[in-house]
Design a protein around this motif. Structure first.
Motif, PDB file in Angstrom:
ATOM      1  N   SER A 125       0.816  -1.212   0.000  1.00  0.00           N
ATOM      2  CA  SER A 125       0.000   0.000   0.000  1.00  0.00           C
ATOM      3  C   SER A 125       0.853   1.265   0.000  1.00  0.00           C
ATOM      4  N   SER A 152       2.312   6.357   7.117  1.00  0.00           N
ATOM      5  CA  SER A 152       2.014   6.596   5.707  1.00  0.00           C
ATOM      6  C   SER A 152       3.259   7.142   5.024  1.00  0.00           C
ATOM      7  N   TRP A 159      -0.313   3.253  12.871  1.00  0.00           N
ATOM      8  CA  TRP A 159      -0.439   2.207  13.893  1.00  0.00           C
ATOM      9  C   TRP A 159       0.834   2.193  14.713  1.00  0.00           C
ATOM     10  N   THR A 181       0.469  -6.455   2.982  1.00  0.00           N
ATOM     11  CA  THR A 181       0.281  -5.381   3.963  1.00  0.00           C
ATOM     12  C   THR A 181       0.339  -5.914   5.389  1.00  0.00           C
ATOM     13  N   THR A 182       0.920  -7.102   5.560  1.00  0.00           N
ATOM     14  CA  THR A 182       1.041  -7.725   6.871  1.00  0.00           C
ATOM     15  C   THR A 182       2.487  -7.708   7.329  1.00  0.00           C
ATOM     16  N   ARG A 197      -1.711  -6.936  11.054  1.00  0.00           N
ATOM     17  CA  ARG A 197      -2.342  -6.720   9.756  1.00  0.00           C
ATOM     18  C   ARG A 197      -2.601  -5.225   9.538  1.00  0.00           C
ATOM     19  N   ALA A 198      -2.926  -4.865   8.304  1.00  0.00           N
ATOM     20  CA  ALA A 198      -3.079  -3.455   7.947  1.00  0.00           C
ATOM     21  C   ALA A 198      -4.192  -2.774   8.725  1.00  0.00           C
ATOM     22  N   ASP A 199      -5.187  -3.535   9.168  1.00  0.00           N
ATOM     23  CA  ASP A 199      -6.284  -2.941   9.937  1.00  0.00           C
ATOM     24  C   ASP A 199      -5.926  -2.732  11.406  1.00  0.00           C
ATOM     25  N   GLY A 200      -4.680  -3.065  11.778  1.00  0.00           N
ATOM     26  CA  GLY A 200      -4.227  -2.868  13.143  1.00  0.00           C
ATOM     27  C   GLY A 200      -4.446  -4.055  14.057  1.00  0.00           C
ATOM     28  N   SER A 201      -5.095  -5.120  13.572  1.00  0.00           N
ATOM     29  CA  SER A 201      -5.300  -6.298  14.412  1.00  0.00           C
ATOM     30  C   SER A 201      -3.966  -7.010  14.650  1.00  0.00           C
TER      31      SER A 201
END
Length: 290
Positions: A125, A152, A159, A181-182, A197-201
């Motif tokens: 990304s 970014s 994150w 993106t991991t 992961r990219a979603d912050g999990s």
């Protein structure tokens, strides 16, 4: 102990051999990049100078000329839009130490991501995953204190790692693997395998390894490389990495022992470049190197 030979991966073309190598890396797509200058910048703050990025991709070689570089000893990685990011590992809290260049090599952004960078890897990304060593985690720069962060390509924080109970700590980000993106990290001191992961999990799995310098992940299996170039393998479960029997020593493609080296970990691959050399070799779990 058994041994595993690395496979030759990429060489800097001879035409560039007279230039000074500042940094080299392997990006998220497997392309190799060398950051070159006519001569090494003088110690201290660097006045604007020109640099060249040579990129090797499946036998094709491209050049990108960077203008107005201001970093003395930068790290390098590629961005998905054809641009590049450069970052100085050490920094002061009042000075930008990251430069972003567009696909034409023109400077576009400068910002800070914190002192004591140990790893700088971009993902598909364009985000920057930055792991820090202990002088940053325990130092005076609060940007480094989490030990692992995602930014970014324009310097916005996306994150940051948060310590937790038990093995969930980050005194030093010893190993970092970014694929897609991991991100996968293995920090000191308990050496858990951390998946972000990219979603912050975040998933944390305990391990039985120590002194980790590199990590490769292929589906449900993982390979660790320690500071003595010894490979150990494990099976990823819901909460743990269960060790698999056997270990092997990682060797150069010619069968000799490795000298001091840098590693770039991308998914199932651990890319290796010995200090002072320009060529890269690779250990690839997906190819069945074990």
């Amino acid at each position: 102990m058994e041994s595993v030979r690395l496979t030759e991966y990429a060489r800097l073309p001879r035409a560039y051999g007279r230039l000074h190598l500042m940094h080299s890396t392997v990006d998220v797509h497997g392309r190799v990049h060398w950051l070159l200058t006519e001569r090494a910048p003088a110690p201290g703050p660097a006045g604007p100078y020109e640099a060249l990025v040579v990129t090797a991709d499946r036998g094709e070689v491209d050049e990108t000329h960077l203008s107005a570089v201001t970093l003395y000893s930068p790290w390098l990685d590629a961005l998905p839009d054809g641009g590049f990011v450069l970052a100085e590992a050490r920094s002061k809290v009042d000075a930008d130490h990251v430069q972003v260049f567009d696909a034409l090599g023109r400077p576009s952004w400068t910002f800070r991501v914190g002192d004591a960078i140990e790893h700088l890897l971009t993902d598909t990304s364009g985000a920057l995953w930055v792991g820090y060593f202990d002088e940053g985690v325990y130092g005076d720069d609060p940007l480094s204190h989490p030990g692992l962060r995602r930014w970014s390509s324009t310097g916005e924080p996306l994150w940051s790692f948060s310590p937790g109970p038990g093995p969930l700590d980050m005194s030093d980000c010893l190993a970092l693997n970014v694929h897609g993106t991991t991100a996968w990290a293995c920090p000191y001191m308990h050496h858990p395998l951390i998946e972000v992961r990219a979603d912050g999990s975040v998933r944390v799995r305990t391990t039985r390894v120590s002194r980790v310098g590199g990590v490769a992940v292929d589906g449900g299996r993982v390979a660790f490389v320690d500071f003595d170039d010894v490979l150990t393998y494990g099976l990823i479960t819901e909460h743990t990495v269960e060790p698999e029997p056997g270990a092997a020593r990682l060797l150069r493609p010619d069968g000799r022992a490795l000298a001091r080296r840098n590693m770039v970990c991308r998914g199932p691959r651990i890319h290796v470049r010995e200090r002072g050399r320009t060529d890269w070799s690779v250990f690839d779990m997906a190819r069945g190197d074990r």
